[in-house]
Design a protein around this motif. Structure first.
Motif, mmCIF file in Angstrom:
data_model
loop_
_atom_site.group_PDB
_atom_site.id
_atom_site.type_symbol
_atom_site.label_atom_id
_atom_site.label_comp_id
_atom_site.label_asym_id
_atom_site.label_seq_id
_atom_site.Cartn_x
_atom_site.Cartn_y
_atom_site.Cartn_z
ATOM 1 N N GLU A 127 0.988 13.038 4.383
ATOM 2 C CA GLU A 127 1.681 11.546 3.966
ATOM 3 C C GLU A 127 2.445 11.230 5.003
ATOM 4 N N LEU A 128 3.280 12.045 5.729
ATOM 5 C CA LEU A 128 3.991 11.662 6.783
ATOM 6 C C LEU A 128 3.208 11.297 7.927
ATOM 7 N N GLN A 129 2.030 11.760 8.028
ATOM 8 C CA GLN A 129 1.211 11.411 9.223
ATOM 9 C C GLN A 129 0.700 9.949 9.003
ATOM 10 N N ALA A 130 0.195 9.691 7.761
ATOM 11 C CA ALA A 130 -0.136 8.539 7.605
ATOM 12 C C ALA A 130 0.927 7.213 7.696
ATOM 13 N N GLY B 145 -2.446 2.394 -4.282
ATOM 14 C CA GLY B 145 -2.776 2.405 -2.930
ATOM 15 C C GLY B 145 -4.014 2.881 -2.692
ATOM 16 N N ARG B 146 -4.255 2.386 -1.614
ATOM 17 C CA ARG B 146 -5.805 2.911 -1.010
ATOM 18 C C ARG B 146 -6.022 4.395 -0.654
ATOM 19 N N LEU B 147 -4.749 5.061 -0.357
ATOM 20 C CA LEU B 147 -4.794 6.444 0.314
ATOM 21 C C LEU B 147 -4.048 7.567 -0.706
ATOM 22 N N ASP C 161 0.848 -1.406 -0.234
ATOM 23 C CA ASP C 161 -0.027 -0.139 0.015
ATOM 24 C C ASP C 161 1.058 1.178 0.108
ATOM 25 N N CYS C 162 0.895 2.022 -0.954
ATOM 26 C CA CYS C 162 1.832 3.193 -1.217
ATOM 27 C C CYS C 162 0.899 4.439 -0.889
ATOM 28 N N ILE C 163 1.290 5.333 -0.255
ATOM 29 C CA ILE C 163 0.583 6.526 0.140
ATOM 30 C C ILE C 163 0.823 7.680 -0.881
ATOM 31 N N ARG C 164 -0.167 7.820 -1.818
ATOM 32 C CA ARG C 164 -0.044 8.642 -3.212
ATOM 33 C C ARG C 164 -0.164 9.840 -2.835
ATOM 34 N N ARG C 165 0.461 10.758 -3.583
ATOM 35 C CA ARG C 165 0.184 12.479 -3.484
ATOM 36 C C ARG C 165 -0.299 12.885 -4.943
ATOM 37 N N ARG C 166 -1.360 13.721 -4.895
ATOM 38 C CA ARG C 166 -1.717 14.290 -6.187
ATOM 39 C C ARG C 166 -1.315 15.852 -6.134
ATOM 40 N N PHE C 167 -0.790 16.378 -7.290
ATOM 41 C CA PHE C 167 -0.448 17.715 -7.336
ATOM 42 C C PHE C 167 -1.741 18.516 -7.688
ATOM 43 N N PRO C 168 -2.041 19.995 -7.346
ATOM 44 C CA PRO C 168 -3.063 20.563 -7.451
ATOM 45 C C PRO C 168 -3.667 20.463 -8.920
#
Length: 301
Positions: free
Chosen positions: A230-233, A220-222, A191-198
């Motif tokens: 991301e760090l919090q997750a 990943g799911r998140l 499960d990778c924690i993904r990040r979406r740009f604006p």
């Protein structure tokens, strides 16, 4: 025609640029009612309505748009003239507005600006944290911070701080449950924690071991849009995160996170501070640039 005031035209441009009275009032440090009164006085002096106002939006009328097309370059010339006069000051003054992504604000701009303001006490600084790629001139900023590849050709770019490093991290609890990936290829099983740009695109994770380069679009799911989240997750054991080393390092040292795939770290460029090459920098901006170039970045940690 009644007396026209230059600040009324400047307020009009700010309202259109910000998309409304409230945002423009916050930017200018005045109340919305005061700004509304300024525009009412301007429209009364001109004898024509400049803005279409609804409960949800503000937009220029046809007359307002024609005026705006003429005003924007004229006001830019006035600011340039003021900047030229400002060169004669012994002590830099004025306000610098800088637009930058949150990681650059957290780890570079804030320490730099805090120290700069101790020396140049007559300079005011406003930092807007924003990951979107914008036109800094149109939005009224003196400078912006981005990666080099995102810069427009009519900008002067100055490296800001050391080169960047990303860390792949997960909590000990997550790794105990799911195992530890030894290569980037094994991330497909995690499960990778993904990040979406604006703008809507997902951040790609880039790897290299010196002989092989690999780009991974994480699954990943998140999905989040903030490095802090991301760090919090990751700390909560929700998956594998890709975060700047500045964010991850304290938690790696404390044992709350484990760094993964260390041998696959790519070398990355630094942030860049950029500003228009067609505009003469103010005395405050030049002082900031000089201070930034001589700043000891190791002191920021």
């Amino acid at each position: 025609m009644n007396v026209l005031r230059l600040d009324g035209f400047d307020a009009f441009v700010a309202i259109v640029r910000c998309g409304g009275f409230r945002a423009a009032a916050v930017e200018r440090g005045v109340s919305s009612s005061a700004l509304s009164q300024t525009i009412n006085s301007l429209e009364e002096a001109l004898g024509i309505r400049l803005l279409n106002r609804t409960t949800r939006s503000v937009s220029p009328t046809e007359a307002g748009q024609r005026l705006l097309d003429r005003l924007a370059p004229a006001l830019a010339d006035i600011r340039l003239a003021i900047a030229e006069v400002d060169e004669l000051r012994d002590t830099p003054t004025g306000t610098l507005r800088i637009n930058a992504p949150a990681p650059a604000v957290d780890h570079l701009l804030c320490p730099l600006v805090f120290d700069f303001m101790e020396i140049y006490r007559a300079v005011k600084i406003e930092i807007i944290s924003d990951a979107a790629v914008i036109d800094i001139v149109e939005q009224g900023f003196d400078a912006g911070v981005r990666f080099g590849k995102q810069l427009a050709q009519d900008m002067i770019a100055v490296p800001l701080g050391p080169s960047l490093r990303y860390a792949i991290v997960a909590s000990p609890d997550y790794l105990e449950r799911r195992g530890t990936p030894e290569t980037p290829h094994e991330l497909v099983d995690h499960d990778c924690i993904r990040r979406r740009f604006p703008g809507g695109t997902l951040v790609t994770w880039r790897f290299t071991d010196g002989s092989e380069e690999l780009d991974v679009t994480p699954e990943g799911r998140l999905t989040l849009n903030s490095a802090h989240n991301e760090l919090q997750a990751a700390l909560a054991g929700k998956g594998v995160a890709h975060v700047l080393d500045d964010y991850a390092k304290p938690h790696i040292e404390s044992g709350l996170l484990v760094e993964l795939l260390v041998g696959w770290r790519p070398s990355l460029p630094s942030w860049f501070l950029y500003y228009p090459n067609r505009r003469l920098p103010s005395a405050a901006m030049r002082a900031f640039l000089d201070y930034m170039k001589s700043y000891k970045w190791d002191a920021t940690g």
